[in-house]
Design an enzyme around this catalytic site. Sequence first.
Site, mmCIF file in Angstrom:
data_model
loop_
_atom_site.group_PDB
_atom_site.id
_atom_site.type_symbol
_atom_site.label_atom_id
_atom_site.label_comp_id
_atom_site.label_asym_id
_atom_site.label_seq_id
_atom_site.Cartn_x
_atom_site.Cartn_y
_atom_site.Cartn_z
ATOM 1 N N PHE A 157 2.530 -40.718 -9.821
ATOM 2 C CA PHE A 157 3.741 -40.040 -10.294
ATOM 3 C C PHE A 157 3.442 -39.431 -11.670
ATOM 4 C CE2 PHE A 157 7.974 -39.752 -12.135
ATOM 5 C CZ PHE A 157 8.752 -39.345 -11.063
ATOM 6 N N ASP A 203 2.998 -50.059 -10.959
ATOM 7 C CA ASP A 203 4.305 -49.409 -11.038
ATOM 8 C C ASP A 203 4.988 -49.621 -9.685
ATOM 9 O OD1 ASP A 203 6.486 -47.705 -11.018
ATOM 10 O OD2 ASP A 203 5.499 -46.232 -12.327
ATOM 11 N N TYR A 248 17.203 -47.686 -10.764
ATOM 12 C CA TYR A 248 18.122 -46.790 -10.045
ATOM 13 C C TYR A 248 17.681 -46.444 -8.641
ATOM 14 C CZ TYR A 248 14.753 -43.563 -12.175
ATOM 15 O OH TYR A 248 13.595 -42.957 -12.585
ATOM 16 N N LYS A 249 16.458 -46.837 -8.238
ATOM 17 C CA LYS A 249 15.988 -46.490 -6.890
ATOM 18 C C LYS A 249 16.474 -47.556 -5.905
ATOM 19 C CE LYS A 249 12.338 -43.516 -8.574
ATOM 20 N NZ LYS A 249 10.982 -43.438 -9.124
ATOM 21 N N ARG A 292 11.305 -35.424 2.146
ATOM 22 C CA ARG A 292 11.273 -36.894 2.021
ATOM 23 C C ARG A 292 12.539 -37.513 2.590
ATOM 24 N NH1 ARG A 292 9.980 -39.416 -3.818
ATOM 25 N NH2 ARG A 292 12.042 -38.541 -4.189
#
Length: 411
Positions: A125, A196, A221-222, A370
């Site tokens: 990322f 991560d 938040y995911k 996605r």
Amino acid sequence: MTTRPDLEALDRADPLAPFRERFALPRGQLYFVGNSLGAMPKASAERMRRVVDQEWSQDLVRSWNRHGWVDLPQRLGDKIGRLIGAAPGETVACDSTSVNLFKALAMAVKLRPGRRVIVSDADNFPTDLYMAQGLSGWLGDGVELRTVALDRLDSALGEDVAVVSLSHVNYRTGELFDMAAITRKVHDCGALMLWDLAHSAGALPIELAACGADFAVGCGYKYFNGGPGAPAWIHVAERLHAQVRSPLTGWFGHERPFAFEGHYAPAAGIASLLVGTPPILSMSALEASVDLMLEAPMAQIREKSLRLSAAFIELVEQHCAGHGLQLVTPREPGRRGSQVCLRHAQAWPVMQALIARGVIGDVRAPDILRFGFTPLYLRYTDVWDAVSALAEVLRSGEWQREEFQLRAKVT
Ligand SMILES: *Cc1c(COP(=O)(O)O)cnc(C)c1O
């Protein structure tokens, strides 16, 4: 072959089905972006209302003690620790994932004097790479970032490597990496391991301690459903606590913040990773959503996630063939996170047309569609409805309409 009646039977037998009504879901939409911004738990909204109406408006500064605000980062960190296989006292909620990456990388580099290389996945990322680039540039002193394709990780390991920083699940392909095997390999070369878990924590069972990981970071938040911009968290293995020093020495990481001394002395343990005053509103919302997640057995979450994504792959191949879609995510369940990614040359307009039909996924540049699978609020039949809509979008060519070509600022 998966049929709609098969999927209805799976929904009826689903032990996680009762969790769906614990979320406030958008009306008339199917939501496949829980891997980016999780849906809102009703309990988080209720908690926010309580914090606003009572703790903030009425009790104000007394709430730091009365409502346990001051201990919230550690209390919440321990709860997150239970979801990632960490012992109490090893995890704390704070800051953003990006800031926590900086702290972890800086601590790791300091722990390996003489080794100057940070290794990462070339396809990691971007913020993970940016923070390593920023740290190495700022430190100077020969510290550098070395990126490598993950299937060639061995070629990047050597006696000059201080730390290896990897994502557990690739955000763009959905590939899941073998945490235990990679951590062992990294330790064998004398380096430290930073994971991560942005795309795996809350989505699948994780055994940080059993894998011997040194550092970990992740988002609130995911899959934790903590709300937009929810605080992140950082984990440091207990065996390292006596040796690590945070590069960001704020007063909340001081041994005695309220002694107001002029000289910094780090708190013992994970508390030294705190920097400034915690964001109580957003951290309260996250605590309520993590409490909800702790009610669901992680093995059941994983099992349903894999069944949802397998059904999606199978149905896409049955119903969308011949329209230029290409599966990017590994088929083997053990190598799949909780999302499925499809490559399509017109990914952006195809997704906008799908969204117009009420099926919400997202796009990662340049050409990836996605779909995130969140077992606590998605149904098996939702997979059928999503694939039917995708097939219709592709078959009709409606994605070619002008309105679907416009790019937005956030994708
Ligand atoms: C989402 C994500 C981030 C986000 O970092 P923030 O600081 O919260 O913006 C970082 N790393 C990975 C791997 C991610 O998937």
